[in-house]
Design a protein around this motif. Sequence first.
Motif, PDB file in Angstrom:
ATOM      1  N   PRO A   1       0.831  -1.203   0.000  1.00 32.62           N
ATOM      2  CA  PRO A   1       0.000   0.000   0.000  1.00 32.62           C
ATOM      3  C   PRO A   1       0.867   1.255   0.000  1.00 32.62           C
ATOM      4  O   PRO A   1       1.867   1.332   0.710  1.00 32.62           O
ATOM      5  N   ILE A   2       0.466   2.219  -0.797  1.00 36.68           N
ATOM      6  CA  ILE A   2       1.277   3.436  -0.907  1.00 36.68           C
ATOM      7  C   ILE A   2       0.456   4.682  -0.599  1.00 36.68           C
ATOM      8  O   ILE A   2       0.987   5.770  -0.577  1.00 36.68           O
ATOM      9  N   ASP A   3      -0.849   4.459  -0.330  1.00 32.78           N
ATOM     10  CA  ASP A   3      -1.693   5.621  -0.067  1.00 32.78           C
ATOM     11  C   ASP A   3      -1.232   6.344   1.191  1.00 32.78           C
ATOM     12  O   ASP A   3      -0.837   5.743   2.168  1.00 32.78           O
ATOM     13  N   GLY A   4      -1.341   7.647   1.162  1.00 36.95           N
ATOM     14  CA  GLY A   4      -1.098   8.429   2.362  1.00 36.95           C
ATOM     15  C   GLY A   4       0.345   8.771   2.620  1.00 36.95           C
ATOM     16  O   GLY A   4       0.645   9.477   3.583  1.00 36.95           O
TER      17      GLY A   4
ATOM     18  N   ARG B   1      -0.861  -1.079 -10.493  1.00 38.74           N
ATOM     19  CA  ARG B   1      -2.078  -1.445  -9.772  1.00 38.74           C
ATOM     20  C   ARG B   1      -3.316  -0.989 -10.543  1.00 38.74           C
ATOM     21  O   ARG B   1      -4.350  -1.654 -10.513  1.00 38.74           O
ATOM     22  N   ALA B   2      -3.179   0.136 -11.218  1.00 32.24           N
ATOM     23  CA  ALA B   2      -4.299   0.603 -12.055  1.00 32.24           C
ATOM     24  C   ALA B   2      -4.610  -0.450 -13.117  1.00 32.24           C
ATOM     25  O   ALA B   2      -5.771  -0.759 -13.385  1.00 32.24           O
TER      26      ALA B   2
ATOM     27  N   GLY C   1      -4.650   6.929  -4.108  1.00 36.11           N
ATOM     28  CA  GLY C   1      -4.851   5.640  -4.761  1.00 36.11           C
ATOM     29  C   GLY C   1      -6.329   5.261  -4.857  1.00 36.11           C
ATOM     30  O   GLY C   1      -6.811   4.882  -5.921  1.00 36.11           O
ATOM     31  N   ALA C   2      -7.045   5.391  -3.748  1.00 38.73           N
ATOM     32  CA  ALA C   2      -8.467   5.018  -3.734  1.00 38.73           C
ATOM     33  C   ALA C   2      -9.240   5.849  -4.758  1.00 38.73           C
ATOM     34  O   ALA C   2     -10.087   5.335  -5.491  1.00 38.73           O
ATOM     35  N   TRP C   3      -8.910   7.148  -4.794  1.00 39.83           N
ATOM     36  CA  TRP C   3      -9.577   8.058  -5.753  1.00 39.83           C
ATOM     37  C   TRP C   3      -9.258   7.632  -7.192  1.00 39.83           C
ATOM     38  O   TRP C   3     -10.142   7.540  -8.042  1.00 39.83           O
ATOM     39  N   LEU C   4      -7.991   7.349  -7.431  1.00 35.47           N
ATOM     40  CA  LEU C   4      -7.556   6.989  -8.793  1.00 35.47           C
ATOM     41  C   LEU C   4      -8.170   5.658  -9.232  1.00 35.47           C
ATOM     42  O   LEU C   4      -8.645   5.534 -10.367  1.00 35.47           O
ATOM     43  N   TYR C   5      -8.180   4.659  -8.328  1.00 38.28           N
ATOM     44  CA  TYR C   5      -8.675   3.342  -8.731  1.00 38.28           C
ATOM     45  C   TYR C   5     -10.182   3.362  -8.973  1.00 38.28           C
ATOM     46  O   TYR C   5     -10.696   2.575  -9.759  1.00 38.28           O
TER      47      TYR C   5
ATOM     48  N   GLU D   1     -12.907  -1.830   0.405  1.00 35.90           N
ATOM     49  CA  GLU D   1     -12.159  -1.200  -0.698  1.00 35.90           C
ATOM     50  C   GLU D   1     -12.798  -1.527  -2.051  1.00 35.90           C
ATOM     51  O   GLU D   1     -12.891  -0.674  -2.927  1.00 35.90           O
ATOM     52  N   ILE D   2     -13.222  -2.773  -2.176  1.00 42.60           N
ATOM     53  CA  ILE D   2     -13.883  -3.176  -3.428  1.00 42.60           C
ATOM     54  C   ILE D   2     -15.174  -2.374  -3.609  1.00 42.60           C
ATOM     55  O   ILE D   2     -15.460  -1.857  -4.685  1.00 42.60           O
ATOM     56  N   GLY D   3     -15.929  -2.269  -2.523  1.00 47.37           N
ATOM     57  CA  GLY D   3     -17.180  -1.507  -2.583  1.00 47.37           C
ATOM     58  C   GLY D   3     -16.938  -0.073  -3.014  1.00 47.37           C
ATOM     59  O   GLY D   3     -17.638   0.441  -3.894  1.00 47.37           O
ATOM     60  N   ARG D   4     -15.910   0.556  -2.426  1.00 49.46           N
ATOM     61  CA  ARG D   4     -15.617   1.961  -2.774  1.00 49.46           C
ATOM     62  C   ARG D   4     -15.117   2.068  -4.219  1.00 49.46           C
ATOM     63  O   ARG D   4     -15.456   3.001  -4.932  1.00 49.46           O
ATOM     64  N   THR D   5     -14.296   1.109  -4.623  1.00 46.66           N
ATOM     65  CA  THR D   5     -13.743   1.159  -5.985  1.00 46.66           C
ATOM     66  C   THR D   5     -14.820   0.959  -7.040  1.00 46.66           C
ATOM     67  O   THR D   5     -14.859   1.667  -8.047  1.00 46.66           O
TER      68      THR D   5
END
Lengths: 184, 121
Positions: free
Chosen positions: A4-7, A36-37, A76-80, A150-154
Amino acid sequence: MLAPIDGAPTERAIVIAAQRGSNEAFSALVRIHQRRAYSVVRAIVLSHEDAEDAVQEGFLHAHRALDRFRPDQPFGAWLYRIMANAALDLVRRRKVRDADELPDNIAIPFRDPAESGELRERLQEALLHLTDRQRAVIVLHDIEGFTHGEIGRTLGIPEGTARSDLHHARATLRRLLQNIRSTP
Amino acid sequence: MTDHRWTPSEPELTDALRVHYAPPSDPSYWESLEARILLHVARGGPIEGWWSALAGMARPALAAAAVLVFVAGAAVFHTRQLDARNAYASVISAAPPSVETAARSSSVPDGDATIDYILSH
């Protein structure tokens, strides 16, 4: 699975620089996130080629929307999420365009794995029996290590739906992948 | 010949999925993809083929065609109006028939005049 690289503070600085118009900073974001994208979109689309197209579209959308991103959020979450939307959009467009050509557009594995030939073939076929969302959920969960949340948000679905999709995807694959013939 | 059959376990299934969805491992692939992404972003979208360009021109072309049809229709209408006006003016301005012709045509039928002429000679 990628770490994980977020934050990370450095990434926040890169994002802010990119928001100020630095092409170099945006290039760095592409370099950091492209693998990851790719994995996120590959979980949704049916082929490697479509995954490449979706990644490019996703980064284009992200670049256009960059000024609306709040740097205090995980980038990352925003981008994915953007990537997933680009992939879902591509799948929808492909379905309309290739409605009469489906047999030619079946999933193409990127490389030849050293595994049972029949398992490979039957897995490829079985994946087509899953819905787009079930396929995305099982790949993001089992391969990319995303949590249900995370899947739900993505994918823009409730966490419970992600959980249920995962259950049904596994059950379908188990049912379709019985009695595999061993390779001599 | 024996036909061995087996059903993959959960970890075996996950492994098979992992192989199926494995991203390319060659670093040069990612360098190339990065370059393509940045080019795509710089261009602001995909390169459009000539068919896309034609498709893009379809709407203005249809509008231009509609304007052309309207202008042509208006020109034809205007020409017909002019023709009708000229025809009417020519009828109005034409010289009236002579009095003799007018009198004969009004009092003696053409057939009787001919018989009179033949009998008198």
